[in-house]
Design an enzyme around this catalytic site. Structure first.
Site, PDB file in Angstrom:
ATOM      1  N   GLU A 124     -33.511 108.461  37.238  1.00 13.88           N
ATOM      2  CA  GLU A 124     -33.773 108.102  38.634  1.00 13.88           C
ATOM      3  C   GLU A 124     -34.761 109.025  39.320  1.00 13.88           C
ATOM      4  OE1 GLU A 124     -30.359 108.523  41.299  1.00 13.88           O
ATOM      5  OE2 GLU A 124     -29.139 109.122  39.599  1.00 13.88           O
ATOM      6  N   HIS A 173     -21.247 111.319  36.678  1.00 14.13           N
ATOM      7  CA  HIS A 173     -22.136 112.456  36.387  1.00 14.13           C
ATOM      8  C   HIS A 173     -21.442 113.308  35.322  1.00 14.13           C
ATOM      9  CE1 HIS A 173     -24.018 111.754  40.554  1.00 14.13           C
ATOM     10  NE2 HIS A 173     -24.798 111.263  39.632  1.00 14.13           N
ATOM     11  N   ASP A 219     -25.706 101.896  36.713  1.00 14.94           N
ATOM     12  CA  ASP A 219     -26.139 102.547  37.958  1.00 14.94           C
ATOM     13  C   ASP A 219     -27.619 102.213  38.141  1.00 14.94           C
ATOM     14  OD1 ASP A 219     -26.611 104.329  40.051  1.00 14.94           O
ATOM     15  OD2 ASP A 219     -26.186 106.141  38.869  1.00 14.94           O
TER      16      ASP A 219
HETATM   17 MN    MN Z   1     -27.655 105.372  41.553  1.00 12.45          MN
HETATM   18 MN    MN Z   2     -27.513 107.717  39.370  1.00  8.76          MN
END
Ligand code: MN
Ligand code: MN
Length: 294
Positions: free
Chosen positions: A187, A163, A93
């Site tokens: 992030e 998640h 990701d």
């Molecule tokens: Mn992402």
């Molecule tokens: Mn992410």
């Protein structure tokens, strides 16, 4: 759960190549639909699958924006490109932000998000406290005169689960809990606004919320396709439109009404200020931490 390190590293390698490719693609005036579809096609061409729809979130939209099947918006402003690659459910990701106009504030937000990510990624081991990662992000933000987005965070990742339960904060929560071993995305989001997001319009991005049955044969067929192809990972109306045409949109509506699908809302900075994001995925082991996407 046993980690499939080979799949994790392969997904990360593909994500690195797609990041490089996206830089050639993201230019002012290009259709967002074209950017999303070309990125998703490149992921498949390189042997991966999109782990979720490419998120192209502009200006004050922090996250959860993907083009609709008939989208006419073009790239401009502060554009966050957030995409995921998976190999057998093992996800890489990653995100970066593009400055598509000459606004110096936008560039400073981008630079600060990148710096916060760099600081957050420095010296992570399984014993690093979660609060200390958030503190690094927050310190970088305040030093630049910005706020991190407090109610957006990094996350642990397990197979087919983007998640997976652990939250990696973007401010100092004071948590002494160690990050531990495993796969995580970090992030930071930076803004010149108040540093919180609120829910906005429906995004056309969905995931399965609960198991369930519908009587309607069309909704049944679409649900079977979703279960087979996306499992518990997010997907979007655009993908299903491509496969099934407009009848997919009706089925999605029925499945959402039945509570079987959850539709993510767009996430908008509360004060309407622009937001920049930077993201990498890391694999934390006893002996070393690898940035799989960078
Ligand atoms: Mn992402
Ligand atoms: Mn992410």
């Amino acid at each position: 759960m046993e980690l499939n390190q080979e799949a994790i590293l392969k997904a990360g390698k593909i994500a690195q190549q797609v990041r490089a490719y996206s830089k050639t693609l993201v230019k002012p005036g290009v259709l967002l639909l074209e950017i999303a579809e070309k990125i998703e096609a490149k992921i498949e061409e390189l042997g991966g699958k999109p782990a979720f729809p490419v998120n192209l979130s502009m200006n004050e939209i922090a996250a959860h924006s993907t083009p609709t099947y008939n989208d006419v918006q073009t790239a401009k402003g502060l554009l966050k490109v957030d995409f995921g690659v998976h190999i057998d459910g093992w996800v890489a990701d990653t995100a970066e932000t593009f400055n598509l106009d000459t606004n110096p504030l936008h560039q400073k937000l981008i630079d600060t998000a990148k710096e916060a990510l760099k600081q957050a990624l420095t010296n992570i081991t399984p014993t690093t406290p979660l609060g200390s990662i958030g503190k690094k992000v927050n310190d970088t933000a305040t030093h630049a005169g910005f706020q991190p987005i407090h109610n957006l965070s990094g996350h642990s990742i397990t197979q087919h689960d983007l998640h997976a339960g652990l939250t990696i904060p973007n401010y100092d929560t004071g948590q002494s809990q160690p990050i531990g071993e495993g796969l995580c995305a970090i992030e930071p989001f930076m803004t010149s606004g108040v540093g919180r997001v609120r829910e906005g319009r429906p995004s056309t991005i969905y995931s399965i919320a609960k198991e369930g049955n519908v009587r309607d044969p069309l909704a049944r067929e679409i649900l079977a396709f979703i279960e087979a192809h996306y499992r518990t990972l997010p997907f979007c109306a655009r993908w299903l439109y491509k496969k099934f045409g407009t009848r997919a949109l009706l089925a999605l509506q029925r499945l959402e009404q039945a509570g079987i699908l959850y539709q993510y809302p767009q996430l908008i900075e509360e004060s309407g200020a622009p937001v920049a994001q930077a993201e990498h995925t890391i694999l934390i082991t006893k002996t070393k931490t690898i940035i799989t996407t960078g």
